[in-house]
Scaffold this active site. Structure first.
Site, PDB file in Angstrom:
ATOM      1  N   GLY A  16       0.803  -0.973   0.011  1.00  0.00           N
ATOM      2  CA  GLY A  16       0.333   0.063   0.072  1.00  0.00           C
ATOM      3  C   GLY A  16       0.853   1.146   0.055  1.00  0.00           C
ATOM      4  O   GLY A  16       1.940   1.198   0.848  1.00  0.00           O
ATOM      5  N   ARG A  77       0.885  -5.034  -5.736  1.00  0.00           N
ATOM      6  CA  ARG A  77       0.973  -6.412  -4.920  1.00  0.00           C
ATOM      7  C   ARG A  77       1.456  -7.511  -5.997  1.00  0.00           C
ATOM      8  O   ARG A  77       0.699  -7.538  -7.033  1.00  0.00           O
ATOM      9  CB  ARG A  77      -0.487  -6.587  -4.293  1.00  0.00           C
ATOM     10  CG  ARG A  77      -0.545  -5.619  -3.129  1.00  0.00           C
ATOM     11  CD  ARG A  77      -1.640  -5.856  -2.019  1.00  0.00           C
ATOM     12  NE  ARG A  77      -1.395  -4.883  -1.000  1.00  0.00           N
ATOM     13  CZ  ARG A  77      -1.914  -3.892  -0.563  1.00  0.00           C
ATOM     14  NH1 ARG A  77      -2.813  -3.224  -1.337  1.00  0.00           N
ATOM     15  NH2 ARG A  77      -1.639  -3.162   0.231  1.00  0.00           N
ATOM     16  N   ASP A 108       5.086  -4.805   6.346  1.00  0.00           N
ATOM     17  CA  ASP A 108       5.557  -6.263   7.068  1.00  0.00           C
ATOM     18  C   ASP A 108       5.451  -7.036   5.702  1.00  0.00           C
ATOM     19  O   ASP A 108       6.536  -7.968   5.662  1.00  0.00           O
ATOM     20  CB  ASP A 108       5.273  -6.450   8.239  1.00  0.00           C
ATOM     21  CG  ASP A 108       3.628  -6.723   8.095  1.00  0.00           C
ATOM     22  OD1 ASP A 108       2.972  -6.125   7.292  1.00  0.00           O
ATOM     23  OD2 ASP A 108       3.132  -7.488   8.991  1.00  0.00           O
ATOM     24  N   THR A 131       3.747   3.114   5.490  1.00  0.00           N
ATOM     25  CA  THR A 131       2.264   2.654   5.644  1.00  0.00           C
ATOM     26  C   THR A 131       1.630   3.701   6.351  1.00  0.00           C
ATOM     27  O   THR A 131       2.240   4.444   7.342  1.00  0.00           O
ATOM     28  CB  THR A 131       2.183   1.167   6.317  1.00  0.00           C
ATOM     29  OG1 THR A 131       0.739   1.110   6.660  1.00  0.00           O
ATOM     30  CG2 THR A 131       3.055   1.176   7.610  1.00  0.00           C
ATOM     31  N   ASP A 133      -0.903   3.020   8.452  1.00  0.00           N
ATOM     32  CA  ASP A 133      -1.280   2.384   9.442  1.00  0.00           C
ATOM     33  C   ASP A 133      -0.655   2.330  10.793  1.00  0.00           C
ATOM     34  O   ASP A 133      -1.095   2.316  11.818  1.00  0.00           O
ATOM     35  CB  ASP A 133      -1.551   0.723   9.209  1.00  0.00           C
ATOM     36  CG  ASP A 133      -2.406   0.551   8.049  1.00  0.00           C
ATOM     37  OD1 ASP A 133      -3.233   1.465   7.640  1.00  0.00           O
ATOM     38  OD2 ASP A 133      -2.164  -0.653   7.320  1.00  0.00           O
ATOM     39  N   ASP A 135       1.576   0.240  12.113  1.00  0.00           N
ATOM     40  CA  ASP A 135       1.405  -0.815  12.775  1.00  0.00           C
ATOM     41  C   ASP A 135       2.770  -1.572  12.800  1.00  0.00           C
ATOM     42  O   ASP A 135       2.801  -2.780  13.143  1.00  0.00           O
ATOM     43  CB  ASP A 135       0.332  -1.847  11.955  1.00  0.00           C
ATOM     44  CG  ASP A 135       0.415  -1.784  10.697  1.00  0.00           C
ATOM     45  OD1 ASP A 135       1.466  -1.264  10.086  1.00  0.00           O
ATOM     46  OD2 ASP A 135      -0.204  -2.867  10.427  1.00  0.00           O
ATOM     47  N   ARG A 177      -6.499  -1.070   8.689  1.00  0.00           N
ATOM     48  CA  ARG A 177      -6.537  -2.576   8.750  1.00  0.00           C
ATOM     49  C   ARG A 177      -6.651  -3.157  10.172  1.00  0.00           C
ATOM     50  O   ARG A 177      -7.602  -2.612  10.769  1.00  0.00           O
ATOM     51  CB  ARG A 177      -5.100  -3.216   8.162  1.00  0.00           C
ATOM     52  CG  ARG A 177      -5.068  -2.774   6.609  1.00  0.00           C
ATOM     53  CD  ARG A 177      -3.926  -3.668   6.108  1.00  0.00           C
ATOM     54  NE  ARG A 177      -2.531  -3.333   6.657  1.00  0.00           N
ATOM     55  CZ  ARG A 177      -1.609  -3.939   6.304  1.00  0.00           C
ATOM     56  NH1 ARG A 177      -1.481  -4.636   5.362  1.00  0.00           N
ATOM     57  NH2 ARG A 177      -0.440  -3.561   6.716  1.00  0.00           N
TER      58      ARG A 177
HETATM   59  P1  ADP Z   1       2.668  -4.431   2.777  1.00  0.00           P
HETATM   60  O1  ADP Z   1       3.981  -4.480   2.414  1.00  0.00           O
HETATM   61  O2  ADP Z   1       2.060  -3.096   2.717  1.00  0.00           O
HETATM   62  O3  ADP Z   1       2.390  -5.133   4.187  1.00  0.00           O
HETATM   63  P2  ADP Z   1       1.460  -6.677   1.364  1.00  0.00           P
HETATM   64  O4  ADP Z   1       1.361  -7.454   2.411  1.00  0.00           O
HETATM   65  O5  ADP Z   1       0.414  -6.495   0.188  1.00  0.00           O
HETATM   66  O6  ADP Z   1       1.947  -5.215   1.508  1.00  0.00           O
HETATM   67  O7  ADP Z   1       2.960  -7.240   0.316  1.00  0.00           O
HETATM   68  C1  ADP Z   1       3.288  -6.718  -0.598  1.00  0.00           C
HETATM   69  C2  ADP Z   1       4.075  -7.444  -1.741  1.00  0.00           C
HETATM   70  O8  ADP Z   1       5.340  -8.250  -0.820  1.00  0.00           O
HETATM   71  C3  ADP Z   1       2.998  -8.845  -1.850  1.00  0.00           C
HETATM   72  O9  ADP Z   1       2.213  -8.574  -2.949  1.00  0.00           O
HETATM   73  C4  ADP Z   1       4.024  -9.777  -2.322  1.00  0.00           C
HETATM   74  O10 ADP Z   1       4.706  -9.603  -3.810  1.00  0.00           O
HETATM   75  C5  ADP Z   1       5.332  -9.331  -1.277  1.00  0.00           C
HETATM   76  N1  ADP Z   1       5.173 -10.358  -0.202  1.00  0.00           N
HETATM   77  C6  ADP Z   1       4.424 -10.229   0.984  1.00  0.00           C
HETATM   78  N2  ADP Z   1       4.376 -11.253   2.039  1.00  0.00           N
HETATM   79  C7  ADP Z   1       5.461 -12.227   1.298  1.00  0.00           C
HETATM   80  C8  ADP Z   1       5.933 -13.359   1.380  1.00  0.00           C
HETATM   81  N3  ADP Z   1       5.391 -14.046   2.888  1.00  0.00           N
HETATM   82  N4  ADP Z   1       6.628 -14.137   0.800  1.00  0.00           N
HETATM   83  C9  ADP Z   1       7.255 -13.329  -0.382  1.00  0.00           C
HETATM   84  N5  ADP Z   1       6.805 -12.290  -1.007  1.00  0.00           N
HETATM   85  C10 ADP Z   1       5.680 -11.576  -0.202  1.00  0.00           C
END
Ligand code: ADP
Length: 327
Positions: A16, A77, A108, A131, A133, A135, A177
Site C-alpha cells: 500500500g 501487490r 511487513d 504505511t 497504519d 502498525d 487494517r
Molecule cells: P505491505 O508491504 O504493505 O504489508 P503486502 O502484504 O500486500 O503489503 O505485501 C506486498 C508484496 O510483498 C506482496 O504483494 C508480495 O509480492 C510481497 N510479499 C508479501 N508477503 C510475502 C511473503 N511471505 N513472501 C514473499 N513475498 C511476499
C-alpha cells in the site's frame, strides 16, 4: 563523504502506498549518489523486479517530489513473488543490472519478501517503513501516518460542522487494517465522543448510553470514530446496533482512500528524509536484513523478521481520556 565500495542499489516501493514515499525516494537517491553508489529505480514494486522495469536514477530525477503524494516509482501487490521461481527471476534481473543491494519502502509483507530474497540469494537488503497504519514493530512512527491522521482529522472537523447543524450522530470509519493507531490519533484530535479499535473490545450498550446521555445534556452532535478492522463490525453494522439504543439520527461516513494521498506533512517529509538517508548509511556499513526505524527519536535497526513476528502494542491508557473529554 564518499564511500569506498561502490554498490549498485535497487530501490522500490511495495504494498500500500503512503504519503511521504516520494520524499523518501528522493533522500535515498541523493544520498546514494552523494556516497558514490549507483542507484536503480525499480518500477511497480516486486512486479517490476520480475518484469525488469529497472532504470538508473540520478539526483535530477527526484527534483520537485518532496511535496508530492503517492510514489513516482509506483507500487503493486505481486502474487508471483510469493513463489521461489518468481523470486529467482527477480534475482536474475537484478544480476543483469549488477544490483547487489535492495532498499524496499513498504510494510511487513514487503519486508517478508525482501527477507526471502536475502536468505535465498545472499543479497543485501534494507527495509523502510511506509504505511499509513503505523502498525510496524521497530519504529514509533511510519512514513505516511502523520499525513493520514491530519487528512482524517480535517474530514472529521468538516463532518462535525454538518453533524452539529442537524443534531446528528456520525459514525466515521477510518483505515488502519487491524491496527487502531489511525483511529486513536484522529479520533482524539477530532474530539470524537468515542473510538472503536480492534485492540479493545467494545461495549456497544455502554457507548450508546453515553451518547444518549450526551444528547440529553445538550450536545449538538456526536462522532464515533471506528477503525476499519474493528471486531464489532464495519460502520454500517455498528450503526444498526446503535440505532436501536439511541434517539439520535445517525449517518455513516467512510473516509476511504483519501487517507492515503495528498501532499505529505512536514513531519512525514522529515521522517521520510531521515529514514531514507539512514538506509543508505546502513548499506554502506554492510548492514542487511534490517528495517530502519526511529524509536525515542533515535535511529534503530530492527531485524526484518521481527516486523511480522512481533506486534507493536497500542497504548490503551488513552481510553481513560475519552470519557473525560467527551462529557
Ligand atoms: P505491505 O508491504 O504493505 O504489508 P503486502 O502484504 O500486500 O503489503 O505485501 C506486498 C508484496 O510483498 C506482496 O504483494 C508480495 O509480492 C510481497 N510479499 C508479501 N508477503 C510475502 C511473503 N511471505 N513472501 C514473499 N513475498 C511476499
Amino acid at each position: 563523504m564518499k564511500n569506498k565500495t561502490q554498490k549498485r542499489i535497487g530501490l522500490l516501493t511495495s504494498g500500500g502506498d503512503s504519503s511521504g514515499m516520494n520524499a523518501c525516494i528522493r533522500a535515498v537517491v541523493r544520498t546514494a549518489v552523494f556516497q558514490g553508489h549507483r542507484i536503480y529505480g525499480i518500477y511497480k514494486g516486486y512486479q517490476g523486479l520480475l518484469d525488469n522495469l529497472i532504470k538508473e536514477m540520478s539526483p535530477r530525477n527526484v527534483g520537485g517530489i518532496i511535496n508530492t503524494g503517492g510514489t513516482i516509482l509506483q507500487t503493486s501487490r505481486c502474487k508471483e513473488f510469493f513463489t521461489a521461481s518468481g523470486r529467482k527471476r527477480a534475482f536474475e534481473n537484478m544480476k543483469q543490472h549488477g544490483i547487489n543491494a535492495l532498499i524496499v519502502i513498504g510494510g511487513d509483507g514487503s519486508f517478508h519478501g525482501l527477507h526471502k530474497m536475502i536468505k535465498e540469494f545472499r543479497i543485501q537488503g534494507i527495509g523502510l517503513p511506509g504505511t499509513i497504519d503505523n502498525d510496524l514493530y521497530g519504529t514509533d512512527f511510519t512514513i505516511g501516518f502523520d499525513t493520514a491522521i491530519n487528512t482524517a482529522m480535517e474530514a472529521i472537523d468538516k463532518i462535525r460542522d454538518t453533524a452539529t447543524s442537524h443534531s446528528r450522530l456520525f459514525i466515521v470509519e477510518v483505515m488502519g487494517r487491524d491496527s487502531g493507531y489511525l483511529a486513536q490519533y484522529c479520533g482524539i484530535a477530532g474530539g470524537a465522543e468515542d473510538i472503536l479499535i480492534p485492540e479493545k473490545k467494545d461495549d456497544i450498550r455502554k457507548i450508546a448510553q453515553k451518547l444518549e446521555a450526551g444528547f440529553h445534556k445538550g450536545k449538538k452532535s456526536s462522532i464515533l470514530v471506528v477503525s476499519e478492522g474493528d471486531e464489532t463490525g464495519n460502520a454500517f453494522e455498528i450503526k444498526e446496533q446503535i440505532r436501536k439504543l439511541v434517539d439520535w439520527e445517525i449517518r455513516v461516513s467512510i473516509l476511504g482512500h483519501i487517507q492515503r494521498g495528498g501532499s505529505p506533512s512536514a513531519v512525514d517529509r522529515f521522517l521520510a528524509t531521515r529514514m531514507g538517508f539512514e538506509s543508505v548509511i546502513a548499506v554502506n556499513e554492510g548492514r542487511t536484513d534490517k528495517m530502519v526505524g526511529i524509536v525515542n527519536n533515535q535511529i534503530k535497526l530492527t531485524p526484518l523478521e521481527q516486523t511480522w513476528t512481533r506486534k507493536k502494542k497500542i497504548d490503551l491508557a488513552f481510553y481513560k481520556m475519552i470519557d473525560a473529554l467527551s462529557i
